[in-house]
Write an enzyme that holds these catalytic residues in place. Structure first.
Site, mmCIF file in Angstrom:
data_model
loop_
_atom_site.group_PDB
_atom_site.id
_atom_site.type_symbol
_atom_site.label_atom_id
_atom_site.label_comp_id
_atom_site.label_asym_id
_atom_site.label_seq_id
_atom_site.Cartn_x
_atom_site.Cartn_y
_atom_site.Cartn_z
ATOM 1 N N CYS A 71 -15.636 10.650 17.911
ATOM 2 C CA CYS A 71 -16.782 9.759 17.745
ATOM 3 C C CYS A 71 -17.152 9.116 19.080
ATOM 4 O O CYS A 71 -17.688 9.799 19.938
ATOM 5 C CB CYS A 71 -16.493 8.738 16.652
ATOM 6 S SG CYS A 71 -18.006 8.187 15.863
ATOM 7 N N GLY A 111 0.836 -1.203 0.000
ATOM 8 C CA GLY A 111 0.000 0.000 0.000
ATOM 9 C C GLY A 111 0.868 1.249 0.000
ATOM 10 O O GLY A 111 0.611 2.208 -0.726
ATOM 11 N N GLU A 134 -9.331 12.595 11.606
ATOM 12 C CA GLU A 134 -8.060 11.963 11.240
ATOM 13 C C GLU A 134 -8.036 11.489 9.792
ATOM 14 O O GLU A 134 -6.979 11.356 9.188
ATOM 15 C CB GLU A 134 -7.743 10.801 12.200
ATOM 16 C CG GLU A 134 -8.605 9.548 12.075
ATOM 17 C CD GLU A 134 -9.901 9.594 12.894
ATOM 18 O OE1 GLU A 134 -10.385 10.715 13.205
ATOM 19 O OE2 GLU A 134 -10.442 8.513 13.202
ATOM 20 N N HIS A 149 -14.741 11.914 12.112
ATOM 21 C CA HIS A 149 -13.364 11.411 12.158
ATOM 22 C C HIS A 149 -12.407 12.349 11.415
ATOM 23 O O HIS A 149 -12.117 12.130 10.244
ATOM 24 C CB HIS A 149 -13.297 10.012 11.539
ATOM 25 C CG HIS A 149 -13.961 8.978 12.372
ATOM 26 N ND1 HIS A 149 -13.311 8.323 13.403
ATOM 27 C CD2 HIS A 149 -15.219 8.497 12.368
ATOM 28 C CE1 HIS A 149 -14.138 7.476 13.982
ATOM 29 N NE2 HIS A 149 -15.311 7.555 13.372
HETATM 30 N N1 GLN Z 1 -20.204 3.160 18.335
HETATM 31 C C1 GLN Z 1 -20.512 4.535 18.193
HETATM 32 C C2 GLN Z 1 -21.639 4.783 17.200
HETATM 33 O O1 GLN Z 1 -21.949 3.917 16.417
HETATM 34 C C3 GLN Z 1 -19.286 5.320 17.808
HETATM 35 C C4 GLN Z 1 -18.792 4.991 16.453
HETATM 36 C C5 GLN Z 1 -17.367 5.439 16.220
HETATM 37 O O2 GLN Z 1 -16.640 5.722 17.155
HETATM 38 N N2 GLN Z 1 -16.956 5.440 14.969
HETATM 39 O O3 GLN Z 1 -22.212 5.843 17.177
#
Ligand code: GLN
Length: 536
Positions: free
Chosen positions: A369, A7, A510, A508
């Site tokens: 998240c 990759g 990142e 996210h």
């Molecule tokens: N499990 C949580 C949700 O589904 C957080 C998901 C995550 O951290 N990507 O909302």
């Protein structure tokens, strides 16, 4: 075999072709039978990389984006599972007009069609096939690319093969036999590599290089050494020195080759090598035994360091430990704490403890998240006194109702101009809130300052959501919902007002960070960590 850096080699080649002035797109073809990696455990497959258009893809697409800056699309990742599912769907629709459906040509055609999507948009399309030569699942892919090269006019496609040159200590030699055998295997299915990238711990002596060229039927200058590097961001420079881009252009008979402009990568390299000082970040998560599970996160932290010219030392702490032990002795001494994303209840009480620690001790905290959801639950429990505040996710998982759902199952949201609806019990694959969504930031908030903007677009992957009905009460305590979905219904960001840097984000960030363009949140998070001199 896997983990040799295919990759990375592909991504670095993409960057090198760009440095020569070409446009590129990278694609990943994965032989496994899952339709996409979205349903695989991070322990199986590492991180799931989410694209702007909402595809759940292989983590190699993250490398591609980080090295080329080109945003990946749904159509840049395919697996055997997806190929077969497309073929079977067409069969059921009657598209094959009564024909017998076979691997050749129906499955191979499906793969070739995938490779060709948007081929006219770029100068070079780089397609990486996952797995190992000789794997049963891989065969249709190898057959497809063999046909693909035949279909194209001569000189419009080349094959590269990545191999391992193991070093045998006892005899002090690099062994070329595994390379010879894997090329033999490839040739037996009709593929002659044009270029060999040989992964090696040591310098490849000329004699060995000649031997590889002779036995594998490649030119000597197309045997490219790929050494272990202190940082992956040296890969473009290292591959350039090893002659990879030149060999590729030679194989395409592009003469004279355009001169490369390596300034971007020289700057990236300089920021890594000449970092001053070090900040220590504790990542308190649940898949901490496997770094690949948080690949983009680890990279984004590094980029944040590069933006501030400091080295980032990341320590991975399994959050479960804080369910048995006081977090203080573990977390004291870190300049910042990050609680990343995750699924399921295991370890979440420990994350909540980490959030309490960061809030009370005024240590920079970034919650991503699940890490944001836990920070809000922490606030609901410890400032609003809702002692059983929790996430519906965990009650659903356990099949019992225990929590007040401060984080609830998201049943409806707006995507573009239509409403998406979900029910408990929906199929798991591809049903989360996925991909890029816009958020509106409160002017003057810490996030708005970090971004230098009040409208942002970030990638999501979640099924649960902070319940907006707690907003007023929490804001009274100082936890501001400083980023909301444009319709004002979904909290996207929460930040503590009277804290140097405590931000939770539902998305996210990142996934969008690049070494030459560090993500503003990570840049600001590391800046805050750097300024956090009150090591408690
Ligand atoms: N499990 C949580 C949700 O589904 C957080 C998901 C995550 O951290 N990507 O909302």
């Amino acid at each position: 075999m896997s983990s040799l850096g295919k990759g990375l080699a592909s991504a670095a080649l993409g960057a090198l072709l760009q440095a020569r002035g070409y446009s590129v797109r990278l694609r990943k073809l994965d032989p496994y039978l899952n339709v996409d990696p979205g349903t695989m455990s991070p322990f199986e497959h590492g991180e799931v990389f989410v694209t702007d258009d909402g595809a759940e893809t292989d983590l190699d697409l993250g490398h591609y984006e980080r090295f080329t800056g080109v945003s990946a699309r749904q159509t840049d990742s395919i697996s055997s599972g997806r190929v077969y599912s497309n073929v079977l769907e067409k069969e059921r629709r009657g598209d094959y007009l009564g024909k017998t459906i076979q691997v050749i040509p129906h499955v191979t055609n499906e793969i070739k069609d995938f490779i060709r999507i948007g081929e006219d948009e770029v100068d070079f399309m780089l397609c990486e096939i996952g797995g190992t030569v000789g794997d049963i699942e891989g065969l249709p892919f190898f057959e497809a690319i063999r046909q693909f090269a035949q279909d194209k006019p001569r000189g419009q496609s080349i094959f590269m093969h990545l191999t391992l040159l193991p070093y045998v200590k006892a005899s002090g030699e690099l062994k070329t036999k595994p390379t010879q055998h894997s090329v033999k295997e490839l040739r037996s299915i009709g593929l002659q590599p044009d270029i060999l990238v040989c992964r090696s711990e040591y310098d490849i002596p000329d004699k060995e290089r000649e031997k590889i060229a002779l036995f594998c039927n490649v030119r000597k200058d197309a045997v490219i050494a790929a050494y272990d590097l202190p940082s992956i961001y040296e890969a473009p420079l290292a591959y350039h020195r090893a002659g990879l881009d030149q060999a590729v252009l030679d194989a395409f008979q592009i003469t004279p080759a355009p001169k490369p402009d390596m300034t971007k990568w020289i700057d990236v390299h300089d920021r890594i090598v000449n970092a001053e000082g070090e900040v220590r970040i504790a990542v308190v998560g649940k898949y901490t035994q496997l770094e690949d599970a948080y690949k983009s996160l680890a990279e984004a932290l590094t980029h944040g360091g590069m933006a501030n010219r400091v080295k980032v030392k990341t320590e991975w702490i399994g959050s479960e430990i804080f369910e048995r032990e006081d977090p203080a002795p573990y977390l004291e001494g870190f300049h910042a704490i990050l609680v990343p994303g995750g699924f399921g209840e295991r370890g979440t009480e420990g994350m909540i403890k980490a959030a309490t620690f960061a809030r009370e001790r005024k240590i920079p905290y970034l919650g991503i998240c699940l890490g944001m959801q836990m920070a809000v639950i922490e606030a609901a429990r410890n400032t609003l006194g809702i002692t059983n505040a929790g996430s519906e996710e965990f009650d659903h998982e356990a099949g019992v109702k225990r929590f007040t759902p401060v984080v609830y199952h998201l049943k409806e949201w707006v995507q573009g101009n239509h409403a998406v609806q979900r029910k408990i019990g929906d199929a798991k694959g591809g049903t989360m809130r996925l991909g890029a969504y816009t958020a509106a930031l409160t002017p003057g908030s810490k996030v708005a300052q970090a971004y230098g903007a009040t409208t942002i677009e970030e990638r999501h992957r979640h099924r649960y959501e902070v319940d907006n009905q707690y907003r007023q009460a929490l804001e009274k305590e100082g936890l501001m919902f400083s980023g909301m979905s444009p319709d004002g219904k979904l909290p996207e960001i929460a930040e503590w007002k009277d804290h140097p840097w405590f931000i939770g984000v539902q998305f996210h960030p990142e996934l969008k960070s690049r070494p030459f363009d560090p993500h503003p949140l990570f840049a600001d998070f590391i800046r805050a960590a750097k300024e956090d001199e009150r090591l408690v």
